[in-house]
Structures are given as C-alpha cells and as structure tokens.
Scaffold this motif. Sequence first.
Motif, PDB file in Angstrom:
ATOM      1  N   ILE A 193       0.695  -1.067  -0.173  1.00  0.00           N
ATOM      2  CA  ILE A 193      -0.135   0.037   0.151  1.00  0.00           C
ATOM      3  C   ILE A 193       0.712   1.269  -0.088  1.00  0.00           C
ATOM      4  N   THR A 194       0.813   2.263  -1.047  1.00  0.00           N
ATOM      5  CA  THR A 194       1.679   3.150  -1.186  1.00  0.00           C
ATOM      6  C   THR A 194       1.173   4.615  -0.774  1.00  0.00           C
ATOM      7  N   ASP A 195      -0.314   4.789  -0.819  1.00  0.00           N
ATOM      8  CA  ASP A 195      -0.935   5.813  -0.538  1.00  0.00           C
ATOM      9  C   ASP A 195      -2.166   5.577   0.140  1.00  0.00           C
ATOM     10  N   PHE A 196      -2.639   6.227   1.148  1.00  0.00           N
ATOM     11  CA  PHE A 196      -4.144   5.975   1.742  1.00  0.00           C
ATOM     12  C   PHE A 196      -4.331   7.444   2.162  1.00  0.00           C
ATOM     13  N   ARG A 197      -5.607   8.142   1.441  1.00  0.00           N
ATOM     14  CA  ARG A 197      -5.729   9.341   1.918  1.00  0.00           C
ATOM     15  C   ARG A 197      -7.459   9.431   1.738  1.00  0.00           C
ATOM     16  N   GLN A 212      -9.499   6.965  -0.415  1.00  0.00           N
ATOM     17  CA  GLN A 212      -8.857   5.895  -1.715  1.00  0.00           C
ATOM     18  C   GLN A 212      -7.599   5.381  -1.095  1.00  0.00           C
ATOM     19  N   VAL A 213      -7.276   4.010  -1.537  1.00  0.00           N
ATOM     20  CA  VAL A 213      -6.048   3.692  -1.461  1.00  0.00           C
ATOM     21  C   VAL A 213      -5.359   3.265  -2.746  1.00  0.00           C
ATOM     22  N   ASP A 214      -3.938   3.555  -2.546  1.00  0.00           N
ATOM     23  CA  ASP A 214      -3.421   3.282  -3.995  1.00  0.00           C
ATOM     24  C   ASP A 214      -2.347   2.111  -3.509  1.00  0.00           C
ATOM     25  N   SER A 215      -1.688   1.086  -4.385  1.00  0.00           N
ATOM     26  CA  SER A 215      -1.030   0.046  -4.109  1.00  0.00           C
ATOM     27  C   SER A 215      -0.217  -0.311  -5.048  1.00  0.00           C
ATOM     28  N   GLU A 216       1.016  -0.729  -5.012  1.00  0.00           N
ATOM     29  CA  GLU A 216       1.971  -1.429  -5.933  1.00  0.00           C
ATOM     30  C   GLU A 216       1.738  -2.855  -5.965  1.00  0.00           C
ATOM     31  N   HIS A 217       1.801  -3.277  -7.352  1.00  0.00           N
ATOM     32  CA  HIS A 217       1.719  -4.822  -7.281  1.00  0.00           C
ATOM     33  C   HIS A 217       1.500  -5.215  -8.635  1.00  0.00           C
ATOM     34  N   ASP A 218       1.915  -6.381  -9.225  1.00  0.00           N
ATOM     35  CA  ASP A 218       1.904  -6.919 -10.552  1.00  0.00           C
ATOM     36  C   ASP A 218       0.654  -6.638 -11.430  1.00  0.00           C
ATOM     37  N   SER A 219       0.622  -5.890 -12.553  1.00  0.00           N
ATOM     38  CA  SER A 219      -0.252  -5.424 -13.376  1.00  0.00           C
ATOM     39  C   SER A 219      -1.162  -6.401 -13.658  1.00  0.00           C
ATOM     40  N   ASP A 220      -0.815  -7.675 -13.714  1.00  0.00           N
ATOM     41  CA  ASP A 220      -1.769  -8.793 -14.125  1.00  0.00           C
ATOM     42  C   ASP A 220      -2.426  -9.413 -12.997  1.00  0.00           C
ATOM     43  N   LEU A 261      -8.823   1.375   8.637  1.00  0.00           N
ATOM     44  CA  LEU A 261      -8.022   0.159   8.577  1.00  0.00           C
ATOM     45  C   LEU A 261      -8.293  -0.452   7.002  1.00  0.00           C
ATOM     46  N   CYS A 262      -7.261  -0.396   6.350  1.00  0.00           N
ATOM     47  CA  CYS A 262      -7.503  -1.043   5.163  1.00  0.00           C
ATOM     48  C   CYS A 262      -6.482  -2.071   5.164  1.00  0.00           C
ATOM     49  N   PHE A 263      -7.145  -3.636   4.575  1.00  0.00           N
ATOM     50  CA  PHE A 263      -6.472  -4.666   4.339  1.00  0.00           C
ATOM     51  C   PHE A 263      -6.273  -4.712   2.760  1.00  0.00           C
ATOM     52  N   ALA A 264      -5.359  -5.098   2.202  1.00  0.00           N
ATOM     53  CA  ALA A 264      -5.076  -5.330   0.845  1.00  0.00           C
ATOM     54  C   ALA A 264      -4.501  -7.019   0.645  1.00  0.00           C
ATOM     55  N   LYS A 265      -5.096  -7.693  -0.315  1.00  0.00           N
ATOM     56  CA  LYS A 265      -4.665  -8.853  -0.527  1.00  0.00           C
ATOM     57  C   LYS A 265      -4.884  -9.312  -1.993  1.00  0.00           C
ATOM     58  N   ASP A 266      -3.957 -10.275  -2.596  1.00  0.00           N
ATOM     59  CA  ASP A 266      -4.152 -10.805  -3.758  1.00  0.00           C
ATOM     60  C   ASP A 266      -5.394 -11.715  -3.862  1.00  0.00           C
ATOM     61  N   ASP A 274      -2.253  -9.094   2.782  1.00  0.00           N
ATOM     62  CA  ASP A 274      -0.793  -9.109   2.163  1.00  0.00           C
ATOM     63  C   ASP A 274      -0.196  -7.903   2.727  1.00  0.00           C
ATOM     64  N   ASP A 275      -0.963  -6.894   2.943  1.00  0.00           N
ATOM     65  CA  ASP A 275      -0.385  -5.557   3.544  1.00  0.00           C
ATOM     66  C   ASP A 275      -1.495  -4.664   4.148  1.00  0.00           C
ATOM     67  N   ARG A 276      -1.527  -3.957   4.960  1.00  0.00           N
ATOM     68  CA  ARG A 276      -2.404  -2.957   5.749  1.00  0.00           C
ATOM     69  C   ARG A 276      -1.862  -1.693   5.833  1.00  0.00           C
TER      70      ARG A 276
END
Length: 671
Positions: A193-197, A212-220, A261-266, A274-276
Amino acid sequence: MNELTINCSLESPQEKKSKVIINVNNNLNQELVYKYMVGCNGVWDVLKDFTEDERTEWIPGKDGKYILMVQGKKVDGDKSFDYVSKMDYIIGKSEEKLINRVYLDKDKLKLGDKLSVTVDAAKFPLLFRYWIRIKDEWEMVKDYSAENVLSWAVKNEGKGEILVECKDLNSKNDFDDFQSVEFHVYSSKNIVITDFRCLTLDLLEDSELIFQVDSEHDSDRTVLYKFFKINSRGEMKCIQNYSTKRTVSYVETQSGEYRLLCFAKDMYSMNEFDDRAVLNFKVKKYNKIYIKNFTTDMNYPQLCGVDITLKADVIGGRELLYRYVIEGTLSEDSGYTTCDNYVWKSKQPGRYRLILMVKDRSFQGNYEAIEYLNYVIDERSREPVKIEGIILNRDNPVLRGKTVKAKVNASGGSDLKYGFIIRREKARLKVMDYSSDNFMEFIPEKSGRYELEARVKDSYSDREYDCHLIRNIEVLDYIPAVIDYILYPVKDFFLVGDRITVNSIIQNTENVVVKYVLNINGHEVEETDYISQKMYVFIPKYSGTYEVEIFARNVKSKREFDCKKEVSVKVKEALPVTDTRVTCSNLEFRCNMPVTFTAHSEGGKDVVYEFYIMERGDWNLVQGYSKKNYYTYIPFNEGEYKVLVLCKSQLNKSPYEDYSIFSFSTVSGEP
C-alpha cells in the motif's frame, strides 16, 4: 561441497519388499549423528534414531509415494537437528506402459494460476488418478475417473510435482502405470500500500466521507481491499468487505476521532491480508464559524427614523443562528434568529455600538464568533443615500483573466458620486476615485478571494462615504465542474437487454472530463478513465440494481473530482406476468366428463403455472408449478366448481405474480 546429501542403492521406483539401502554423504567435515525417517501420506516412521551409522536398510511393505528424510545433528550440538536432506521415492512398478506422456500447459506459474494437465495414454478407456506433492506430503486431488485432463489452482509457492496413476477398467491393482512431472510456482510481487488518503475536503458530521487507497502490485494480478472503521473506543465496524473497489465512502453520523484500517490482498492469496494501512482522521460537527463581514447598508451618521439593514456574511457552521444587539441611547436585542440580516429603525440620536453574535444551533454557549461596529444617529433631515444592489456580469466563481463588470444601483441624496475599491486577500489592489459613473470593470490576474467594495456619497457630503456595500468574488484558475442534471429514461424498472443511456448536463462542458463507475448489486464491474464523453451507455445482461457513479472535474483540476452524482436503476429479467385468463373448449359441463382448462398470460420469462380446484367449498392443489399451462379434470358430482390458476416467472421468488379464476357448474346426464 558443504552439504548433507542422501542416495539409495536402488533407483525409484521399486516393488514392495525390495531391500533399499539409504546412504548419507557427509561433505560437511563435521562429526554428526543421523536420524533416518520415511513418510507416506503425512505419516512418518523412524527407521533408525540418531546413530553414527551413515547407512540404513529399508524394506517397504506396500506401494505408495514416500519421502525419505535424514536429519543430521552435531555430536555436541544443542539443537534437535542441524541439517536435513530429503528425497522422493515411489514403491510400485508397472508391467505395461499405459502413459506415453503427461503434458502441462506451463511448468512455471504464479500463485493462483490454473495448472492444466493432459495425459497422453497408449490406449482408451483407462482410469486416471491425480496426486499433487505439496511441500513434504502427497495430496490426492482427483480419484480414479475416465477423464485424462485436470485443471487445478496452485495455492503454494515453490517446487511442486504432479503424479498421474492409471489402470485398466478391470484391473485389481492399485495402479498399472504412473508418471510424474515437476512444476514451479513463483510468488508474485508483494502487494504494498503506497498511499491512503481522504478525498473529502471537509470531514463533517452527516456528510459523505470518501477515502482512496493506492498500491503497488503486478499489473496482471487482481487485488482486493477491505475497510474497517475504528472509533475512539476501539470499536470496529466493516464498511466494505473484500472487493476490487479501492475507493470507499460512508456517512459518519457522530463527530470524533476515527481510524480507517485497510487490508489489501491478492485475490488468490491464502493470507488474511498481504498488506495493511491505517489512516487517522477527525470528523467535526461543522466547519469553524468565521465572520467575513459585518456591515450596514448605509454609512453613519444617519437620521432618526431611517431603516438601517445590518448584514452578516458568515462561513462555517451547519445551522447558523444570528443575534443582533444594539447598544446605546435606545438599546435593542434581536435574540437568536436564522436571518443573516436585521433591520434597525433608529428612533433616538446618539452613539451606538452594533454587535453581531453567531453560533451553530447545536452550540450550548453564548456565541462562537462576534463582531462590532460603531454607529452614529443624528437629527438632520434629508433623504438618506442607500445602495439598492450591485449587479455583476458574471456568476461567482469567476475565471482568472476574464473581465468582471459591476454596476451599482443607489437612491437618495441630490447628486450621487460612486467610488470602488478592489481587494485581494484583504490587500488593496485598485482604488477608483469618486465619479458620476456607477459602473466599473477589472480583470483579475491571479486566483484568490476578491472583495469589490462600492461606495456612494452625495456630492455635498463631507463624509468619506454615505453608504457602501461589499461583494465577495472568488477567482479560480478554472471553473470547477458542476453537474446540473443527470438525464436517463424515467421508468419504474428496466429489462435485461434494454439500452440504458445516461446523459450528464454539465456547466462549462468543453473543459470538463467525466469518469463513470458501474456497480451491479454493490459490486464494481466497470470503471472508465476520465473522458470528454458526457453520455454513458450500458446494456444490462442480468437482473439486479445497477448504479452509475458520475465523477466530473475540470481538465485543469488537480483534485480527484470536482463533483459527483449517482444514478440507480432496477433491472428485471422480464416484464411482470399480466392479463392471465383461463379458457375451456367445453360449452357444457357434465358429471364424469373430462374437461381441460388452459391458462394464458402476457409478459414474464419462462412462465410456470399452478392449478387449484374448489369442490364443495374446499380448495385443493391439483398441479404444482410447472411449465404445463393446462389441466384436465373430471367432475364426479353436480354443483359449483372453480379453477384457480397462479402464474409467475420461473426465477421469481414470490408465491405468484398474477392469477385468474374460472367458475363452472356441472349437471348429470348425457349430452
């Protein structure tokens, strides 16, 4: 070499009861003791506990897929073991070659990918069974069947192996032939997670908050997001379960301090997340109350009996209350009111102090903002000078670089003169001396908050001005997008396959771009980029609630959006069932003579019918819901009968959508 390895006297595979010698190769130049173990289907047996022997004997008693493991331990070590080495071993050999080859669609996969396996057999029909080695255990993923293909989603990283066993249909063996092939599962790029605003400028009670939350991950890869709201007492509430929507909004009804609180997962990840990330924010009851201007429509001194309007220009708050206090020779107090102006009719000359108090209705104190003015009433008698209003050629806000023209309408006096002052952020930019011209123009060259003050005085007056009026003008580098209307066909509901067109009526259309987000039953299914097209068209493929979010912004805007509106429509599979009727070909109804009733209806999709017969005053179900729209009945007794038909679309969950009743009477005897 600096490792511990093992090998066997006989190569895999072998038959059961074979004598297999397990050898240890110690290339570590250390004195070790060894523990020999063999595992099958997750069950481990110790062949020999820690010993100095570098070999041991194993005689397997049954066919299977085994893992041989040797643990090495330093003689004077404190750990349970220091080194370990493993190898796979299969017991059971085929007499006939039934499998030519096992094909994988790919041997390098990412976590969550589908592994497709195809077995090229020497003959058909055969039975096939499939095993997957996960870490140190073999797991059956499909028991014996005639299918020579398998599709399986990989869920663990690292090296894997698939084993295919096959046998003839009438074979009593566990298997007649087998073949294995290896594959490798690579981990995808870690989700970060690169940005949370927060996208909402003012976080206020009972207003929509957008994050809104932004994250870095594989594009596919497909990433899912889950959001929890946590209040100051630590109470947690899920406001969005795992979804691909990375923007979440909700309405907060209570002011206070919160965390999101934001959870992000594949999508295919086996982890809870995978990240929070956590975002702290504070919700206010309302914006701080600030008095921008407190003015009168006429300058002092003024005459007794003149109506003087006190004007309040206030920002902030939610439901503002104003209180006007006149202190002097004859005092007045308006009490708190919702009016932002107050008419004071001066009755006695003297010096007065005018007080404006402002607070929100929910505030318990005396006031939240206060402002003062001094004023003089004298006894001279003449028609007072009064500004009726200021007319601008442009609506507020104004675009930077555009000419602003103002015209002042005033009354009273004998020979009126007009002066103007332009201020930006309280600093004077331009002063226009008094003249007989009641109009002016200027071009704002920078964005910001401007004040246009118009001053009017009688040419014979010795005061700086007799009355004045201030107009606030907001100048922007661009005009924020404003969606005036959303036009779409007005219906109670739409049908699957209808073409639904949503038109946005937007101010300053040429300089505005629009983004559309389509949600079906609360799930986001489509999101466009910002485009110039002001029309969005979609064709629903199945029933449900379709919601279109329209985000608009000026092409120069740096914000996520300037304006947002939503449209929600309901889509049904078909028109409701209507116009149901029951027909019968018989002209006469006689006892013991069969009669067939047929149901007809309009609308619906895959309509089903249910029949009831009323005989001797009792209703009986004679044919449950089915697509059969007719029923044959034999009345055995004279009397009154009724046929009730209920009908509905097959997927409709209601008991029925429409019905019809047919009444008839029977008589005895031959026709």
